[in-house]
Scaffold this motif. Structure first.
Motif, short mmCIF file in Angstrom:
data_model
loop_
_atom_site.label_atom_id
_atom_site.label_comp_id
_atom_site.label_asym_id
_atom_site.label_seq_id
_atom_site.Cartn_x
_atom_site.Cartn_y
_atom_site.Cartn_z
N ALA A 15 -8.89 49.23 -32.37
CA ALA A 15 -8.37 50.24 -32.94
C ALA A 15 -7.15 50.30 -32.54
O ALA A 15 -5.51 50.99 -32.92
N THR A 16 -6.47 49.99 -30.83
CA THR A 16 -5.25 49.23 -30.93
C THR A 16 -4.48 48.54 -32.06
O THR A 16 -3.38 48.65 -32.67
N MET A 17 -5.10 47.93 -32.31
CA MET A 17 -4.04 46.40 -33.35
C MET A 17 -4.65 47.63 -35.24
O MET A 17 -3.05 48.01 -35.91
N PRO A 120 -5.95 45.31 -24.36
CA PRO A 120 -5.01 46.08 -26.00
C PRO A 120 -4.06 46.38 -25.03
O PRO A 120 -2.96 46.93 -26.45
N PRO A 121 -3.43 47.27 -24.09
CA PRO A 121 -2.17 47.76 -24.45
C PRO A 121 -1.30 47.29 -24.13
O PRO A 121 0.16 47.62 -24.87
N GLY A 122 -1.25 45.91 -25.07
CA GLY A 122 -0.08 44.49 -24.43
C GLY A 122 -0.02 44.33 -25.85
O GLY A 122 0.90 43.37 -26.51
N ILE A 123 -1.19 44.98 -27.05
CA ILE A 123 -0.60 44.18 -27.97
C ILE A 123 0.19 45.12 -29.31
O ILE A 123 0.64 45.41 -29.18
N GLY A 150 1.05 40.26 -32.12
CA GLY A 150 2.18 39.29 -31.27
C GLY A 150 2.40 38.07 -32.05
O GLY A 150 2.00 37.41 -33.35
N ASP A 151 2.46 37.84 -31.09
CA ASP A 151 3.71 36.01 -31.46
C ASP A 151 1.72 35.07 -32.08
O ASP A 151 1.42 34.80 -30.92
#
Length: 296
Positions: A15-17, A120-123, A150-151
């Motif tokens: 979902a975050t993606m 997830p919060p770091g995506i 992300g990289d």
């Protein structure tokens, strides 16, 4: 116009993606085994595919984030994946990922496997990165879109490599933080708070990655790759005796001893294998050749 993307699986990571792709202007189609989970994303502009066939038809790039690789097979079923670029960011064993590569190829799809190295919060945030392996051409073709997550770190053509890197990092993460918790619990039995201990733990962790005399990450790396393990004044036998004392201290304090005992036993196995006069890096030899009764 930004390229379209389909996201399969709408757990916390998927979902975050999908939200990240939407926030960066990508037309985003979503599919989930429980369709109601898509409602917040639809409100933000995503398109809910009614069937897997519709989800696959919506875009060439299909990002999969599910519980495991079996979920991918179960969800796709007999839907046509021909011509799709499947980027599976689910967890699994390296062998599973390699078999998935064979399955994709047999069905006319291209598979890129990945391991996401943030929660997830770091995506999509600074410091986020994803290990990718398999078909580099897929990554090259969709690098701009995947970089939103992300990289993009390509580690090799073997589809299982991304998961080997991912699991190696997870093991390092978990074991380091668990040993910190054990240390905090040990000190806690004497009334020392974790906050009192944290500066010393921080100093140790920083020193281990540095270039000074405590820079053992560099030292061990050089010794492992060079096949050497000098002991000198800091032999493994001495460190095994020290590990005995950590077990004794934990036992006396009345806290769990499983972790310290596992470490102590590993050290003594290396000593018994003839590495007592060597250094800490010689432990890798028994890690590479586990005891017959241990491990999966």
């Amino acid at each position: 116009m930004t390229s379209p993307v389909t996201v399969i699986g709408l757990g916390p990571m998927g979902a975050t993606m999908a939200r990240t792709f939407l926030a960066n202007g990508h037309p985003t189609t979503v599919w989930n085994r429980t369709p109601s989970k898509a409602a917040p994303l639809v409100e933000q502009g995503a398109t809910l595919a009614p069937t897997m066939a519709d989800a696959l038809a919506a875009s060439e790039l299909v990002v999969i984030s599910q519980t495991d690789y079996q979920a991918m097979y179960d969800s796709i079923g007999d839907a046509d994946v021909k011509g799709r670029a499947l980027v599976n960011l689910s967890s699994g064993s390296p062998g599973e990922l390699r078999r998935a590569g064979d399955w994709a190829r047999e069905n006319g799809a291209d598979l890129l496997t990945g391991g996401v190295m943030v929660p997830p919060p770091g995506i999509g945030r600074p410091g986020s990165y994803v290990f990718y392996s398999g078909l580099e051409a897929v990554l090259d073709r969709h690098r701009g879109t995947l970089a939103e997550l992300g990289d993009t770190t390509f580690v090799g053509t073997d589809p299982g490599l991304s998961m080997l890197f991912y699991q190696s990092q997870l093991y390092l993460f978990w074991s380091t933080l668990t040993s910190y918790m054990h240390a905090a619990a040990l000190l806690g039995t004497a009334g020392v708070s974790a906050q009192q201990f944290r500066p010393f733990a921080s100093t140790t962790l920083e020193a281990l990655t540095g270039d000074g005399p405590m820079g053992f990450l560099r030292i061990l790396t050089e010794e492992i790759d060079g096949g050497t393990s000098p002991g000198g004044a800091n032999s493994l036998r001495m460190q095994a005796v020290g590990a005995d004392h950590v077990v004794e201290a934990s036992h006396e304090a009345g806290i769990d001893t499983a972790g310290p005992r596992a470490l102590r036993d590993l050290f003594w196995r290396a000593v018994d294998a003839g590495h007592g006069d060597g250094g800490l890096s010689s432990v890798i030899d028994v890690i590479r050749r586990p005891a017959r009764e241990g491990g999966a």
